[in-house]
Structure formats: structure tokens, C-alpha cells
Write a protein that holds these residues in place. Structure first.
Motif, PDB file in Angstrom:
ATOM      1  N   ILE A   1       8.122 -19.321  75.232  1.00 49.26           N
ATOM      2  CA  ILE A   1       8.967 -20.440  74.799  1.00 49.26           C
ATOM      3  C   ILE A   1       8.163 -21.388  73.918  1.00 49.26           C
ATOM      4  O   ILE A   1       8.644 -21.844  72.877  1.00 49.26           O
ATOM      5  N   ALA A   2       6.916 -21.666  74.316  1.00 47.36           N
ATOM      6  CA  ALA A   2       6.077 -22.563  73.516  1.00 47.36           C
ATOM      7  C   ALA A   2       5.789 -21.958  72.142  1.00 47.36           C
ATOM      8  O   ALA A   2       5.820 -22.661  71.128  1.00 47.36           O
ATOM      9  N   GLY A   3       5.535 -20.665  72.101  1.00 47.11           N
ATOM     10  CA  GLY A   3       5.250 -20.002  70.823  1.00 47.11           C
ATOM     11  C   GLY A   3       6.443 -19.999  69.890  1.00 47.11           C
ATOM     12  O   GLY A   3       6.320 -20.272  68.685  1.00 47.11           O
ATOM     13  N   TRP A   4       7.617 -19.690  70.433  1.00 41.99           N
ATOM     14  CA  TRP A   4       8.822 -19.670  69.590  1.00 41.99           C
ATOM     15  C   TRP A   4       9.203 -21.080  69.142  1.00 41.99           C
ATOM     16  O   TRP A   4       9.670 -21.279  68.011  1.00 41.99           O
ATOM     17  N   THR A   5       9.006 -22.069  70.002  1.00 39.11           N
ATOM     18  CA  THR A   5       9.288 -23.458  69.612  1.00 39.11           C
ATOM     19  C   THR A   5       8.391 -23.859  68.449  1.00 39.11           C
ATOM     20  O   THR A   5       8.858 -24.453  67.462  1.00 39.11           O
ATOM     21  N   LEU A   6       7.126 -23.536  68.559  1.00 37.23           N
ATOM     22  CA  LEU A   6       6.188 -23.843  67.476  1.00 37.23           C
ATOM     23  C   LEU A   6       6.608 -23.155  66.179  1.00 37.23           C
ATOM     24  O   LEU A   6       6.666 -23.782  65.115  1.00 37.23           O
ATOM     25  N   MET A   7       6.924 -21.874  66.266  1.00 34.69           N
ATOM     26  CA  MET A   7       7.287 -21.107  65.070  1.00 34.69           C
ATOM     27  C   MET A   7       8.529 -21.684  64.389  1.00 34.69           C
ATOM     28  O   MET A   7       8.545 -21.890  63.177  1.00 34.69           O
ATOM     29  N   TRP A   8       9.560 -21.967  65.158  1.00 31.64           N
ATOM     30  CA  TRP A   8      10.807 -22.447  64.565  1.00 31.64           C
ATOM     31  C   TRP A   8      10.678 -23.858  63.997  1.00 31.64           C
ATOM     32  O   TRP A   8      11.131 -24.138  62.878  1.00 31.64           O
ATOM     33  N   LEU A   9      10.069 -24.769  64.742  1.00 31.73           N
ATOM     34  CA  LEU A   9       9.995 -26.146  64.251  1.00 31.73           C
ATOM     35  C   LEU A   9       9.050 -26.275  63.062  1.00 31.73           C
ATOM     36  O   LEU A   9       9.357 -26.990  62.100  1.00 31.73           O
ATOM     37  N   VAL A  10       7.922 -25.599  63.077  1.00 33.00           N
ATOM     38  CA  VAL A  10       7.024 -25.651  61.918  1.00 33.00           C
ATOM     39  C   VAL A  10       7.671 -24.948  60.725  1.00 33.00           C
ATOM     40  O   VAL A  10       7.555 -25.414  59.587  1.00 33.00           O
TER      41      VAL A  10
ATOM     42  N   LEU B   1       4.985 -27.914  76.019  1.00 41.25           N
ATOM     43  CA  LEU B   1       5.531 -26.749  76.720  1.00 41.25           C
ATOM     44  C   LEU B   1       4.421 -25.876  77.305  1.00 41.25           C
ATOM     45  O   LEU B   1       4.546 -25.372  78.424  1.00 41.25           O
ATOM     46  N   ARG B   2       3.334 -25.717  76.571  1.00 38.53           N
ATOM     47  CA  ARG B   2       2.227 -24.922  77.106  1.00 38.53           C
ATOM     48  C   ARG B   2       1.612 -25.609  78.317  1.00 38.53           C
ATOM     49  O   ARG B   2       1.278 -24.956  79.304  1.00 38.53           O
ATOM     50  N   ALA B   3       1.471 -26.937  78.255  1.00 38.50           N
ATOM     51  CA  ALA B   3       0.924 -27.674  79.392  1.00 38.50           C
ATOM     52  C   ALA B   3       1.844 -27.577  80.616  1.00 38.50           C
ATOM     53  O   ALA B   3       1.380 -27.618  81.756  1.00 38.50           O
ATOM     54  N   MET B   4       3.154 -27.425  80.370  1.00 42.48           N
ATOM     55  CA  MET B   4       4.113 -27.285  81.472  1.00 42.48           C
ATOM     56  C   MET B   4       4.162 -25.857  82.016  1.00 42.48           C
ATOM     57  O   MET B   4       4.889 -25.586  82.963  1.00 42.48           O
ATOM     58  N   GLY B   5       3.427 -24.937  81.394  1.00 40.81           N
ATOM     59  CA  GLY B   5       3.386 -23.572  81.896  1.00 40.81           C
ATOM     60  C   GLY B   5       4.305 -22.602  81.181  1.00 40.81           C
ATOM     61  O   GLY B   5       4.512 -21.484  81.651  1.00 40.81           O
ATOM     62  N   HIS B   6       4.859 -22.994  80.037  1.00 43.35           N
ATOM     63  CA  HIS B   6       5.774 -22.119  79.294  1.00 43.35           C
ATOM     64  C   HIS B   6       5.096 -21.422  78.125  1.00 43.35           C
ATOM     65  O   HIS B   6       5.761 -20.900  77.231  1.00 43.35           O
ATOM     66  N   GLY B   7       3.765 -21.407  78.117  1.00 46.29           N
ATOM     67  CA  GLY B   7       3.019 -20.770  77.031  1.00 46.29           C
ATOM     68  C   GLY B   7       2.198 -19.607  77.548  1.00 46.29           C
ATOM     69  O   GLY B   7       2.398 -19.126  78.671  1.00 46.29           O
ATOM     70  N   GLN B   8       1.268 -19.184  76.733  1.00 49.20           N
ATOM     71  CA  GLN B   8       0.371 -18.097  77.112  1.00 49.20           C
ATOM     72  C   GLN B   8      -0.494 -18.570  78.282  1.00 49.20           C
ATOM     73  O   GLN B   8      -1.048 -19.650  78.226  1.00 49.20           O
ATOM     74  N   PRO B   9      -0.614 -17.763  79.340  1.00 47.22           N
ATOM     75  CA  PRO B   9      -1.433 -18.204  80.475  1.00 47.22           C
ATOM     76  C   PRO B   9      -2.899 -18.291  80.071  1.00 47.22           C
ATOM     77  O   PRO B   9      -3.395 -17.468  79.315  1.00 47.22           O
ATOM     78  N   ARG B  10      -3.560 -19.307  80.591  1.00 46.46           N
ATOM     79  CA  ARG B  10      -4.985 -19.470  80.311  1.00 46.46           C
ATOM     80  C   ARG B  10      -5.766 -18.685  81.343  1.00 46.46           C
ATOM     81  O   ARG B  10      -5.558 -18.830  82.538  1.00 46.46           O
TER      82      ARG B  10
END
Length: 102
Positions: A39-48, A84-93
Motif C-alpha cells: 500500500i505504501a509503495g503504490w501510494t508513493l507511485m501514484w501520488l508522485v 504508511l510504512r511506519a504504520m506497517g503497510h510497507g515493506q517489512p524491515r
């Protein structure tokens, strides 16, 4: 042809009829199963992408407010993705092993 030595992968290939062993540096772990499709990756891609489109429309028109709006949308995309990544919706660290230097 591949063979694995202690802690290092070696590729054996033929060059002019002779076998040549070539060490290869591989990543310390396999890629994540989601391939970055989060979700974080797609949000970044679409908004940028939308921000870049707005800037691209504003440039030939000579519209500074439109270009600033596009830059603002891109910055909002960066911030939203980070949240979104900080909330856990991104790639796991995961902890990665430090890269070995030869």
C-alpha cells in the motif's frame, strides 16, 4: 554451472575451452515475497506520478502555481508513503547481514 564453497558462491563457466571459476557476490537474503507491491509503495507511485503530471502540464503553460501544486502533491506522496510504512503497510524491515568485502 554453480557450486557453493564455504560462505561464497562460485560460478564455473567455459572460456575458450577452459573452465574458469568466478566468485559471485550474492545478496545475504532472498527478496520479500510481495516484491514491493505494498500500500505504501503504490501510494508513493501514484501520488508522485500525479504530481509529476501536474508539473509537466504546468511547465509549457508557464503556470508557476500549477507547478508548485504538482511539487506539493509529490511531497505529500512522499510523506504519505513514509507514514504508511511506519504504520506497517510497507515493506517489512529485516536485519540484513553486513556486506562482506573481499
Amino acid at each position: 554451472m554453480e557450486r557453493e564453497t564455504v560462505g561464497q558462491t562460485v560460478i564455473v563457466r567455459q572460456v575458450n575451452g577452459a573452465n574458469v571459476e568466478e566468485p559471485v557476490g550474492l545478496p545475504p537474503m532472498a527478496a520479500h515475497a510481495n516484491e514491493g507491491k505494498t500500500i505504501a509503495g503504490w501510494t508513493l507511485m501514484w501520488l508522485v506520478g500525479i504530481g509529476a503530471l501536474i508539473v509537466a502540464i504546468g511547465m509549457p503553460m508557464g503556470s508557476t502555481p500549477l507547478m508548485i501544486a504538482g511539487i506539493a502533491v509529490a511531497i505529500i506522496g512522499l510523506a504519505a508513503s513514509a507514514i504508511l510504512r511506519a504504520m506497517g503497510h510497507g515493506q517489512p524491515r529485516t536485519a540484513r547481514a553486513p556486506a562482506e568485502t573481499p
